[in-house]
Design an enzyme around this catalytic site. Sequence first.
Site, PDB file in Angstrom:
ATOM      1  N   HIS A   1       0.578  -1.214  -0.136  1.00 30.95           N
ATOM      2  CA  HIS A   1      -0.206  -0.466   0.304  1.00 30.95           C
ATOM      3  C   HIS A   1       0.583   1.283  -0.231  1.00 30.95           C
ATOM      4  O   HIS A   1       1.779   1.480   0.081  1.00 30.95           O
ATOM      5  CB  HIS A   1      -1.015   0.207   0.896  1.00 30.95           C
ATOM      6  CG  HIS A   1      -0.655   0.313   2.364  1.00 30.95           C
ATOM      7  ND1 HIS A   1       0.213  -1.363   3.264  1.00 30.95           N
ATOM      8  CD2 HIS A   1      -0.080   0.856   3.071  1.00 30.95           C
ATOM      9  CE1 HIS A   1       0.121  -0.725   4.128  1.00 30.95           C
ATOM     10  NE2 HIS A   1       0.755   0.561   4.167  1.00 30.95           N
TER      11      HIS A   1
HETATM   12  C1  T46 Z   1       3.107   0.656   6.985  1.00 28.28           C
HETATM   13  C2  T46 Z   1       3.365  -0.410   7.141  1.00 28.28           C
HETATM   14  C3  T46 Z   1       4.860  -0.030   7.405  1.00 28.28           C
HETATM   15  C4  T46 Z   1      -4.032  -0.285  13.394  1.00 28.28           C
HETATM   16  O1  T46 Z   1      -5.433  -0.970  14.161  1.00 28.28           O
HETATM   17  N1  T46 Z   1      -3.954   0.489  14.294  1.00 28.28           N
HETATM   18  C5  T46 Z   1      -2.064   0.820  12.865  1.00 28.28           C
HETATM   19  O2  T46 Z   1      -1.997   1.906  13.789  1.00 28.28           O
HETATM   20  C6  T46 Z   1      -2.018   0.031  12.308  1.00 28.28           C
HETATM   21  C7  T46 Z   1      -0.741   0.540  11.877  1.00 28.28           C
HETATM   22  C8  T46 Z   1      -2.851  -1.027  11.293  1.00 28.28           C
HETATM   23  N2  T46 Z   1      -4.270  -1.290  12.455  1.00 28.28           N
HETATM   24  C9  T46 Z   1      -4.756  -2.916  12.099  1.00 28.28           C
HETATM   25  C10 T46 Z   1      -5.184  -2.138  10.929  1.00 28.28           C
HETATM   26  C11 T46 Z   1      -5.236  -3.651  10.428  1.00 28.28           C
HETATM   27  O3  T46 Z   1      -6.523  -4.875  10.843  1.00 28.28           O
HETATM   28  O4  T46 Z   1      -3.708  -3.388  12.034  1.00 28.28           O
HETATM   29  C12 T46 Z   1      -3.898  -4.298  11.081  1.00 28.28           C
HETATM   30  C13 T46 Z   1      -2.774  -4.937  10.083  1.00 28.28           C
HETATM   31  O5  T46 Z   1      -2.125  -3.875   9.636  1.00 28.28           O
HETATM   32  P1  T46 Z   1      -1.781  -4.086   7.863  1.00 28.28           P
HETATM   33  O6  T46 Z   1      -2.235  -4.867   7.804  1.00 28.28           O
HETATM   34  O7  T46 Z   1      -1.903  -2.636   7.686  1.00 28.28           O
HETATM   35  O8  T46 Z   1      -0.065  -3.785   8.210  1.00 28.28           O
HETATM   36  P2  T46 Z   1       1.041  -3.850   7.429  1.00 28.28           P
HETATM   37  O9  T46 Z   1       1.917  -4.599   8.267  1.00 28.28           O
HETATM   38  O10 T46 Z   1       0.245  -4.325   6.066  1.00 28.28           O
HETATM   39  O11 T46 Z   1       1.017  -2.341   7.242  1.00 28.28           O
HETATM   40  C14 T46 Z   1       1.852  -1.540   8.258  1.00 28.28           C
HETATM   41  C15 T46 Z   1       1.012   0.002   8.401  1.00 28.28           C
HETATM   42  O12 T46 Z   1       0.030  -0.112   8.529  1.00 28.28           O
HETATM   43  C16 T46 Z   1       1.397   1.347   7.372  1.00 28.28           C
HETATM   44  O13 T46 Z   1       0.661   2.174   7.718  1.00 28.28           O
HETATM   45  O14 T46 Z   1       3.621   1.625   6.069  1.00 28.28           O
HETATM   46  O15 T46 Z   1       3.265  -1.178   8.409  1.00 28.28           O
END
Ligand code: T46
Length: 142
Positions: free
Chosen positions: A51
């Site tokens: 993303h």
């Molecule tokens: C990024 C990379 C480096 C939350 O509820 N609060 C938060 O602050 C974050 C970061 C995530 N979440 C929830 C949303 C999803 O249900 O945690 C779950 C996993 O998040 P996501 O799939 O977006 O994780 P990554 O590892 O793909 O991405 C994350 C960050 O979301 C993103 O901003 O830049 O790490």
Amino acid sequence: MIKNTEMVDFKVFHDKWGHLIPVEENATIPFDIKRVYYIFGVEDGIRRGFHSHRELNQALVCVHGEVKILVKTPEEEENILLDNPARALLIGPMVWREMYDFSKDAVLLVLASEHYDEADYIRDYAVYEKEAKTWFKNVVSR
Ligand code: T46
């Protein structure tokens, strides 16, 4: 480095009791820090991210172990190894990112300029590419 990304080296205080790195908003890190999260326990072969953010600035620090980060815009891309708790990768707006090759012991610490907002994410690459092409044409990047 590709547009809207930068490496920052932290000052490390070494003494006979170990090492210490202070991190301060608007000083060591060039933005307000409104949120902190960390990613760990990532299994072999897992790739995360896929993303971009429209507004968010973040600093990624691998405080333990190692991880690779792909940063990408429509024009260029780079793969960066984070394996040093004294180095941060700054990622600004409109940069696609993927995190991969996490070592078993990796802890990826992220300092973010805004509270969590799902509306700031672009998770579809085709949508990202279209928005980013316009954005990079119109906005003077850091
Ligand atoms: C990024 C990379 C480096 C939350 O509820 N609060 C938060 O602050 C974050 C970061 C995530 N979440 C929830 C949303 C999803 O249900 O945690 C779950 C996993 O998040 P996501 O799939 O977006 O994780 P990554 O590892 O793909 O991405 C994350 C960050 O979301 C993103 O901003 O830049 O790490």
